[in-house]
Design an enzyme around this catalytic site. Structure first.
Site, mmCIF file in Angstrom:
data_model
loop_
_atom_site.group_PDB
_atom_site.id
_atom_site.type_symbol
_atom_site.label_atom_id
_atom_site.label_comp_id
_atom_site.label_asym_id
_atom_site.label_seq_id
_atom_site.Cartn_x
_atom_site.Cartn_y
_atom_site.Cartn_z
ATOM 1 N N LYS A 22 31.917 37.652 29.318
ATOM 2 C CA LYS A 22 32.088 35.800 30.161
ATOM 3 C C LYS A 22 30.553 35.344 29.405
ATOM 4 O O LYS A 22 29.559 35.848 29.773
ATOM 5 C CB LYS A 22 31.711 36.858 30.998
ATOM 6 C CG LYS A 22 33.293 37.539 31.802
ATOM 7 C CD LYS A 22 32.793 38.250 32.718
ATOM 8 C CE LYS A 22 33.986 38.796 33.393
ATOM 9 N NZ LYS A 22 34.045 39.630 34.939
ATOM 10 N N GLU A 60 38.935 49.215 31.560
ATOM 11 C CA GLU A 60 37.601 48.209 31.891
ATOM 12 C C GLU A 60 36.651 48.754 32.973
ATOM 13 O O GLU A 60 37.104 49.341 33.594
ATOM 14 C CB GLU A 60 38.244 47.120 31.602
ATOM 15 C CG GLU A 60 36.688 45.938 31.955
ATOM 16 C CD GLU A 60 37.786 44.271 32.251
ATOM 17 O OE1 GLU A 60 38.401 44.407 32.687
ATOM 18 O OE2 GLU A 60 36.844 43.442 32.559
ATOM 19 N N ASP A 63 40.903 47.905 35.805
ATOM 20 C CA ASP A 63 39.564 47.524 35.355
ATOM 21 C C ASP A 63 39.064 48.428 36.834
ATOM 22 O O ASP A 63 39.472 47.526 37.838
ATOM 23 C CB ASP A 63 38.861 46.122 35.839
ATOM 24 C CG ASP A 63 37.721 45.564 35.883
ATOM 25 O OD1 ASP A 63 37.138 46.187 35.650
ATOM 26 O OD2 ASP A 63 37.187 44.439 35.845
ATOM 27 N N SER A 109 44.296 39.210 36.655
ATOM 28 C CA SER A 109 43.797 40.194 36.879
ATOM 29 C C SER A 109 43.816 39.825 38.855
ATOM 30 O O SER A 109 44.187 39.087 39.090
ATOM 31 C CB SER A 109 42.272 39.664 37.086
ATOM 32 O OG SER A 109 41.740 40.349 37.267
ATOM 33 N N LYS A 140 43.109 45.867 39.262
ATOM 34 C CA LYS A 140 41.952 46.307 39.587
ATOM 35 C C LYS A 140 41.942 47.464 40.118
ATOM 36 O O LYS A 140 43.206 48.025 40.906
ATOM 37 C CB LYS A 140 41.126 46.090 40.838
ATOM 38 C CG LYS A 140 40.995 44.215 40.173
ATOM 39 C CD LYS A 140 39.855 44.638 39.505
ATOM 40 C CE LYS A 140 38.649 43.009 38.955
ATOM 41 N NZ LYS A 140 37.953 43.290 38.061
ATOM 42 N N LYS A 143 46.371 43.047 34.407
ATOM 43 C CA LYS A 143 45.443 44.462 34.701
ATOM 44 C C LYS A 143 44.991 44.030 36.446
ATOM 45 O O LYS A 143 45.626 42.784 37.307
ATOM 46 C CB LYS A 143 43.666 42.823 34.300
ATOM 47 C CG LYS A 143 42.745 43.794 35.009
ATOM 48 C CD LYS A 143 41.957 42.389 33.994
ATOM 49 C CE LYS A 143 39.969 42.450 35.208
ATOM 50 N NZ LYS A 143 39.236 42.235 34.423
ATOM 51 N N GLY A 164 36.964 36.356 33.279
ATOM 52 C CA GLY A 164 36.728 35.356 34.518
ATOM 53 C C GLY A 164 35.804 35.512 35.810
ATOM 54 O O GLY A 164 35.127 37.006 36.065
ATOM 55 N N ASP A 188 32.592 45.562 30.472
ATOM 56 C CA ASP A 188 32.330 44.137 31.143
ATOM 57 C C ASP A 188 31.151 44.427 31.346
ATOM 58 O O ASP A 188 29.978 43.556 30.578
ATOM 59 C CB ASP A 188 33.694 43.947 31.637
ATOM 60 C CG ASP A 188 32.803 42.364 32.746
ATOM 61 O OD1 ASP A 188 32.253 41.837 32.939
ATOM 62 O OD2 ASP A 188 34.220 42.362 33.467
HETATM 63 O O1 OSB Z 1 35.466 42.401 36.483
HETATM 64 O O2 OSB Z 1 36.028 41.057 35.835
HETATM 65 C C1 OSB Z 1 35.562 41.288 36.267
HETATM 66 C C2 OSB Z 1 36.247 38.706 39.488
HETATM 67 C C3 OSB Z 1 35.028 38.616 39.871
HETATM 68 C C4 OSB Z 1 33.928 39.930 39.466
HETATM 69 C C5 OSB Z 1 34.342 40.614 38.743
HETATM 70 C C6 OSB Z 1 36.075 40.136 37.635
HETATM 71 C C7 OSB Z 1 36.872 39.420 38.219
HETATM 72 C C8 OSB Z 1 38.130 39.484 37.921
HETATM 73 C C9 OSB Z 1 38.783 38.234 37.961
HETATM 74 O O3 OSB Z 1 38.439 40.148 37.086
HETATM 75 C C10 OSB Z 1 39.153 37.317 36.656
HETATM 76 C C11 OSB Z 1 39.778 35.904 37.566
HETATM 77 O O4 OSB Z 1 38.672 34.963 37.068
HETATM 78 O O5 OSB Z 1 40.802 35.082 37.136
HETATM 79 MG MG MG Z 2 35.942 43.292 34.773
#
Ligand code: OSB
Ligand code: MG
Length: 373
Positions: A266, A217, A192, A138, A166, A164, A294, A242
């Protein structure tokens, strides 16, 4: 039989190697709530709460979890015998509304204790079959499309099976276009938004259909299902939820309403393994793929995610990056590693499958409270 005799809440502070930016804010230093559980026979295990410092992903925070566990959750479970972690989960759900991250930390710790007691790996206790889990990365929001594309190419070279990105308004179509161009058409790519868009943004989101994304996402509000259903009708790309999926009932609602076609599970967000497995099974029955997300966990939280992701309907790569992506040094040994884009499920070791570095944790501790029956 399962009876938690003592529960210690320990807040540690750990610095991420590099800041991680999502649409609602950046994280550099993580405050992490760890739990240490001891059962009535003296067996021990650690677990991790996924709540962040601010309520910008979920309404819960490390401070609300500290309060909820100390005031309401621990008193419900300490000194009480449960036949299974599922029974413990049901008690928590009956007595406490919401607070899923707080409940999950305790419930997952109970699964961990069970694995330790039975001398089994956590993956075996949950019934997961996989030997290894494909790993995705991510990538946080960057200043420029080029900077993001460079990181994506590095990740691909390191072997990640899925990338992925953001996104947020103003850092979306051009960023995705540049990354897709740099990676080529076939690399599995997702985005995401962490709830950064409104339904009125549907035309921008529809532009993302051009990039052969595996999924988009959580584009809309953290607790929304109805507008996601409306949006999904306008998009070719599958929506993956999510934040909106806080438990099995919300997953069922998603399926009924057509709010999404994929679920990011999660366990720490949905109240623990019992509820995560229920979502997994429901999704499997409806041919809905799931994958394991995660929350920038330490190696303790990672152990739980890897074990859960060994279940067979976890069909897409998980956000299960190795320890070295996040930390100069993880609080477990061995650190989590990635081999050919996969993380190995430690079935050959009982419990979490990693040793917890108690001394290191001691040095990182900001506050510590022990609760007993
Ligand atoms: O939306 O998946 C998410 C991290 C913090 C809060 C939300 C998210 C995330 C990640 C991190 O995408 C993924 C990782 O732990 O590597
Ligand atoms: Mg997410």
């Amino acid at each position: 039989m399962l009876e938690i005799a003592q529960l210690t809440m320990r807040e540690i502070r750990v610095a991420l190697k590099t800041p991680f930016r999502i649409s609602s804010g950046a994280t550099q230093e993580r405050r992490v709530l760890l739990l240490h559980l001891t059962d009535h026979d003296g067996a021990e295990c650690w677990s991790e709460c996924v709540a962040g410092e601010r309520p910008n992903y979920s309404p819960e925070t490390i401070d609300t979890c500290f309060l909820a566990i100390g005031e309401w959750i621990a008193p419900l479970v300490l000194g009480r015998a449960f036949a299974t972690p599922a029974e413990l989960s049901a008690v928590l759900d009956t007595a406490v509304r919401g607070h899923y991250m707080a409940k999950a930390a305790v419930e997952m710790g109970a699964w961990g204790l069970l694995a330790v007691r039975q001398g089994m790996s956590l993956a075996d206790v949950v019934g997961g079959q996989r030997e290894s889990v494909p790993t995705g990365i991510s990538l946080g929001i960057q200043e420029t499309p080029e900077a993001l594309a460079a990181q994506a190419c590095d990740a691909r070279r390191e072997g990640y099976r899925r990338i992925k990105l953001k996104i947020q308004p103003g850092a979306d179509v051009a960023f995705v276009a540049t990354v897709r161009e740099a990676l080529g058409p076939d690399v599995p790519l997702t985005v995401d938004a962490n709830s950064a868009y409104r339904l009125d943004d549907r035309e921008v989101l529809r532009e993302l259909d051009a990039f052969n994304l595996l999924l988009i996402e959580q584009p809309l509000a953290h607790d929304d299902l109805v507008r996601h259903a409306e949006l999904q009708r306008h998009l070719r790309t599958p929506i993956c939820l999510d934040e909106s999926i806080t438990g099995p009932d919300r997953a069922a609602d998603m399926i009924t309403l057509g709010s999404g076609k994929i679920i990011n599970i999660k366990p720490g967000r949905v109240g623990g393994f019992t509820r995560a497995i229920a979502i997994h099974d429901l999704a499997a029955a409806h041919d809905i793929p799931v994958w394991c997300g995660g929350m920038l966990e330490t190696g303790i939280g990672r152990a739980y995610n890897v074990a859960l992701a060994s279940l067979d309907n976890f069909r897409l790569p998980g956000d299960l990056s190795p320890s070295s992506r996040y930390w100069a040094r993880d609080i477990v040994t061995p650190a989590w590693t990635m081999d050919a884009g996969t993380v190995r499920v430690p079935r050959d070791r009982p419990g979490l499958g990693v040793e917890v570095d108690v001394e290191m944790i001691g040095g990182l501790t900001l506050r510590c409270t022990t609760l007993t029956a």
